[in-house]
Write a protein that holds these residues in place. Structure first.
Motif, PDB file in Angstrom:
ATOM      1  N   ASP A   1      -3.560   9.277   2.998  1.00 29.12           N
ATOM      2  CA  ASP A   1      -2.704   9.576   1.858  1.00 29.12           C
ATOM      3  C   ASP A   1      -1.381  10.176   2.285  1.00 29.12           C
ATOM      4  O   ASP A   1      -1.331  10.983   3.209  1.00 29.12           O
ATOM      5  CB  ASP A   1      -3.418  10.552   0.927  1.00 29.12           C
TER       6      ASP A   1
ATOM      7  N   LEU B   1      -6.598  -2.753 -11.549  1.00 27.80           N
ATOM      8  CA  LEU B   1      -6.321  -1.322 -11.496  1.00 27.80           C
ATOM      9  C   LEU B   1      -7.612  -0.524 -11.656  1.00 27.80           C
ATOM     10  O   LEU B   1      -8.514  -0.931 -12.391  1.00 27.80           O
ATOM     11  CB  LEU B   1      -5.334  -0.919 -12.598  1.00 27.80           C
TER      12      LEU B   1
ATOM     13  N   GLU C   1      -3.582   3.058  -9.305  1.00 31.50           N
ATOM     14  CA  GLU C   1      -3.595   2.221  -8.098  1.00 31.50           C
ATOM     15  C   GLU C   1      -4.607   1.089  -8.262  1.00 31.50           C
ATOM     16  O   GLU C   1      -5.359   1.033  -9.227  1.00 31.50           O
ATOM     17  CB  GLU C   1      -3.900   3.061  -6.852  1.00 31.50           C
ATOM     18  N   THR C   2      -4.624   0.183  -7.291  1.00 31.04           N
ATOM     19  CA  THR C   2      -5.547  -0.943  -7.376  1.00 31.04           C
ATOM     20  C   THR C   2      -6.871  -0.599  -6.704  1.00 31.04           C
ATOM     21  O   THR C   2      -6.957   0.316  -5.886  1.00 31.04           O
ATOM     22  CB  THR C   2      -4.968  -2.202  -6.696  1.00 31.04           C
TER      23      THR C   2
ATOM     24  N   ALA D   1      -6.579  -0.716  -2.921  1.00 32.39           N
ATOM     25  CA  ALA D   1      -6.012   0.482  -2.294  1.00 32.39           C
ATOM     26  C   ALA D   1      -7.076   1.568  -2.206  1.00 32.39           C
ATOM     27  O   ALA D   1      -7.216   2.247  -1.182  1.00 32.39           O
ATOM     28  CB  ALA D   1      -4.800   0.970  -3.096  1.00 32.39           C
TER      29      ALA D   1
ATOM     30  N   LEU E   1       0.832  -1.205   0.000  1.00 32.27           N
ATOM     31  CA  LEU E   1       0.000   0.000   0.000  1.00 32.27           C
ATOM     32  C   LEU E   1       0.870   1.260   0.000  1.00 32.27           C
ATOM     33  O   LEU E   1       0.512   2.264  -0.611  1.00 32.27           O
ATOM     34  CB  LEU E   1      -0.945  -0.010   1.199  1.00 32.27           C
TER      35      LEU E   1
ATOM     36  N   ALA F   1       2.626   1.157  -3.801  1.00 34.15           N
ATOM     37  CA  ALA F   1       1.749   1.233  -4.970  1.00 34.15           C
ATOM     38  C   ALA F   1       0.474   2.026  -4.714  1.00 34.15           C
ATOM     39  O   ALA F   1      -0.251   2.312  -5.653  1.00 34.15           O
ATOM     40  CB  ALA F   1       1.397  -0.175  -5.445  1.00 34.15           C
TER      41      ALA F   1
ATOM     42  N   HIS G   1       0.516   4.706  -2.194  1.00 36.04           N
ATOM     43  CA  HIS G   1       0.891   5.938  -1.490  1.00 36.04           C
ATOM     44  C   HIS G   1      -0.013   6.169  -0.295  1.00 36.04           C
ATOM     45  O   HIS G   1      -0.437   7.282  -0.010  1.00 36.04           O
ATOM     46  CB  HIS G   1       0.895   7.142  -2.446  1.00 36.04           C
ATOM     47  N   LEU G   2      -0.305   5.072   0.407  1.00 34.88           N
ATOM     48  CA  LEU G   2      -1.132   5.127   1.604  1.00 34.88           C
ATOM     49  C   LEU G   2      -0.282   4.724   2.793  1.00 34.88           C
ATOM     50  O   LEU G   2       0.465   3.746   2.734  1.00 34.88           O
ATOM     51  CB  LEU G   2      -2.309   4.147   1.491  1.00 34.88           C
TER      52      LEU G   2
ATOM     53  N   ALA H   1       0.138  12.167   0.285  1.00 34.56           N
ATOM     54  CA  ALA H   1      -0.023  13.523  -0.247  1.00 34.56           C
ATOM     55  C   ALA H   1      -1.430  13.625  -0.816  1.00 34.56           C
ATOM     56  O   ALA H   1      -2.017  12.606  -1.176  1.00 34.56           O
ATOM     57  CB  ALA H   1       1.013  13.780  -1.332  1.00 34.56           C
TER      58      ALA H   1
ATOM     59  N   ARG I   1      -6.465   7.267  -6.931  1.00 32.11           N
ATOM     60  CA  ARG I   1      -5.259   7.711  -7.621  1.00 32.11           C
ATOM     61  C   ARG I   1      -5.120   6.896  -8.904  1.00 32.11           C
ATOM     62  O   ARG I   1      -5.199   5.662  -8.863  1.00 32.11           O
ATOM     63  CB  ARG I   1      -4.054   7.440  -6.714  1.00 32.11           C
TER      64      ARG I   1
ATOM     65  N   ARG J   1      -8.458   3.409   1.177  1.00 31.14           N
ATOM     66  CA  ARG J   1      -8.403   4.858   1.374  1.00 31.14           C
ATOM     67  C   ARG J   1      -9.799   5.392   1.721  1.00 31.14           C
ATOM     68  O   ARG J   1      -9.950   6.236   2.599  1.00 31.14           O
ATOM     69  CB  ARG J   1      -7.896   5.567   0.129  1.00 31.14           C
TER      70      ARG J   1
END
Lengths: 506, 122
Positions: free
Chosen positions: B25, B100, B48-49, B52, A157, A160, A162-163, B27, B45, B56
């Motif tokens: 995040d 993705l 990303e998958t 993810a 995470l 790939a 950015h968490l 950023a 984003r 988030r």
């Protein structure tokens, strides 16, 4: 009419695009061989160099601090990825197929693949399995709750997605990856509530006698990680036992025993890690002989030094000699350097098998030995902890079918005393993950109950080893015409047997 | 079949009812795409998958198990554990950690074992 065997699609098919697969692909392409590389991920690099290309291009301050936190070992893959990319698309060269899963491998070099909604078979004159490792499954009470994840997952995470994790974070387990991750989190401003290690000082003392000159660098690195965590005031314990996660809809707290004392901590995210083991899903389903690696407490494929596997299938089930080789962490856990070194060895052996070259060079073999020389020390310093004791009766073993150790023990005692009988009776290993998470625990329970010794038995693996949509099966490409029987409506059993059907009793 | 039995909870829920926020995040999102999760727009984003993206967004689960209805979230993130299964663009049991994100993608969380022939509700 005689039907010809299909022609090979490439000299070599490589499964996996991590350090081992890339190193082998580049070596083979340099020698002018055609290579197909099948990989699940969207970009080359495997798990260790995951998203490295994209992250190197990210010039934002956040991107730069992520690269700094991931460290030089992450950036070290850049050169190999560049060389791999230079050959992909060239002809002959590397036919790189990302986001492609492999659901069957046969000893004769036939490989079943799935990409999106398309599936088929490709054939290589030689096949190299470089599909890597997985984290050791760790059944403990509460390990299926949302909020329990592996260290590798959290690192993925970071790289790939950015968490970064937030809230009250507990890391538990053992192994270099756990300490590395704790350091990376700290560098990104995340302070874990606890790093709970299952290993003890006595393990390190015992490990010291395995220390070779090659092990000094990792040792210094590890001590540096520990020192930085201590300086940062991250609470740390060793000798952690009996981990449990509590909560109803997600993790709310964790409990564990240290030095005979039970402790409980509030927790939002429990990150577990108990070392990594070779992924044996493909070798097992391909019918390759497996052996038990005692120091790493895991299966691994039985191979020659250059990676050649041994088929256990009877000769009538295989159309020729076994052309499968295994390399990298899929063959033996050794990390990226060992994987790259052995990828080159395996490629040189493949070139010799393709009548090109004299086989692995002494230099290449020496590089493998050097890179692996640190393993006995690491195996002794970080023995399996979370998965060391067999789970209690109430603990879930099979995550997919939600079967507990108690349910499996009861069935074993009532006579289901081999793995396939146990699977058929309980559905253990029949869920979507196909036994990847439960097989080793089920095998250990079986051995324990039946007082058996030696290499633990596996489920018989059968294709497809990953789910494949029916629509993709319907349009499979690359079928072997010799093995294809086309049924027409006239062949339907009800047509043929109409005359012989008994009249219904009225 | 009774709709409320086969599709309880989230299909009728107004929002995504975030669970505890486990990830944040590094950023702020730039270069974002928008997908729908159970009909709600969720930003992701690019590149990303799906897994993810779900983490988030802070969804409390991506599926309820077919056996006991227990909630699950991604566990291994590398395609081994199959905990991250979701329905993507009408096809069930897709591995969110290997897929993705794409602008306009329709993701649905899985509620136990979905009836095999039931048409997907967009």
């Amino acid at each position: 009419m005689s039907i010809n065997a299909p022609l090979p699609d490439a000299d070599v098919i490589i499964v996996g695009c991590g350090p081992a697969g890339m190193a082998a692909a580049v070596t083979l392409a340099e020698a002018g061989r055609s290579v197909i590389v099948l990989d699940m991920q969207p970009a080359p690099g495997g798990q260790i160099f995951r998203s490295l290309e994209a992250n190197l291009c990210d010039t934002s301050p956040a991107g730069q601090s992520l690269l700094a936190a991931l460290g030089p070992a992450y950036r070290a893959g850049a050169d190999l990825i560049r060389r791999f990319r230079a050959f992909s698309g060239a002809c002959p060269g590397i036919d790189y197929r990302p986001q492609t899963t492999v659901w069957e491998v046969r000893p004769d070099g036939t490989v079943g693949w799935l990409q999106g909604m398309n599936a088929g078979y490709v054939r290589g004159r030689q096949v190299l399995l470089a599909h890597g490792a997985m984290e050791r499954p760790v059944p403990f009470p509460g390990w299926t709750l949302p909020g329990v994840m592996t260290a590798g997952a959290v690192q993925t995470l970071l790289k790939a997605g950015h968490l970064k994790p937030s809230g009250r974070i507990v890391l538990a387990g053992t192994g270099p990856l756990l300490l590395l991750l704790a350091n990376q989190l700290h560098q990104l401003g995340v302070k874990p509530a606890l790093v709970g290690r299952t290993d003890r000082l006595s393990d390190s003392v015992r490990a010291a006698r395995h220390l070779r000159p090659g092990g000094l660098v990792p040792l210094v690195k590890g001590l540096g990680w520990l020192g930085r965590l201590k300086l940062a005031g991250v609470k740390s314990v060793t000798g952690l036992e009996n981990l449990a996660a509590h909560g109803t809809q997600n993790v709310e707290s964790v409990s564990f025993t240290v030095g005979g004392k039970r402790q409980t901590l509030p927790c939002d995210l429990l990150i577990v890690h108990d070392g990594i083991v070779p992924a044996i899903d493909i070798p097992n389903a391909a019918g390759l002989r497996l052996q038990w690696d005692g120091p790493n407490a895991s299966w691994r494929p039985a191979t020659t030094p250059d990676g050649l596997g041994a088929s256990t299938l009877p000769p009538e089930m295989s159309a020729g000699p076994c052309v499968l080789r295994v390399t990298g962490d899929a063959r033996r856990i050794g990390g990226a350097d060992a994987a790259m070194a052995h990828g080159r060895v395996a490629a040189q052996a493949i070139l010799a098998a393709l009548d090109h070259g004299a086989g692995p060079s002494a230099d290449a073999l020496r590089a493998v030995g050097k890179a692996l020389s640190v393993r006995p020390f690491l195996d002794a310093a970080f023995p399996p902890g979370l998965a060391q004791a067999l789970p209690d009766d109430d603990t879930i073993v099979c995550r997919c079918e939600e079967l507990t150790a108690g349910e499996l023990r009861e069935k074993i005692r009532s006579g289901f005393r081999n793995m396939d009988a146990l699977r058929g009776e309980t559905r253990c290993g029949m869920g979507p993950c196909q036994g990847r998470s439960c097989m080793v625990t089920a095998a250990r329970l079986l051995q324990n109950e039946t007082r058996a010794a030696g290499c633990p038995p596996t489920f018989r693996g059968r294709p497809p080893i990953r789910p494949i949509p029916l629509g993709a099966v319907a349009t499979l490409s690359g079928l072997d015409p010799r093995a294809t029987i086309r049924l027409t409506l006239e062949d339907k059993p009800e047509n043929a047997s109409e005359d012989t059907v008994d009249a219904p009793a009225e | 079949m009774n709709e409320s039995v086969t599709r309880p909870a989230f299909a009728h829920s107004p929002g995504l009812q975030p669970g505890p926020k486990m990830f944040s995040d590094l950023a702020p999102l730039t270069d974002a795409v928008t997908l729908s999760v159970d009909g709600q727009p969720v930003r992701a984003r690019a590149g990303e998958t799906v897994a993810a993206c779900l983490l988030r967004a802070g969804v409390p689960y991506n599926r309820l198990t077919p056996v006991s209805g227990a909630p699950r979230l991604p566990y291994c993130m590398i395609g081994h554990c199959f905990e991250c299964l979701v329905e993507i663009d009408g096809i069930g049991n897709r591995q969110a950690c290997l897929t993705l994100v794409r602008d306009g993608m329709k993701v649905r969380r899985q509620d136990g074992a979905p009836p095999a022939l039931e048409p997907s509700v967009p």
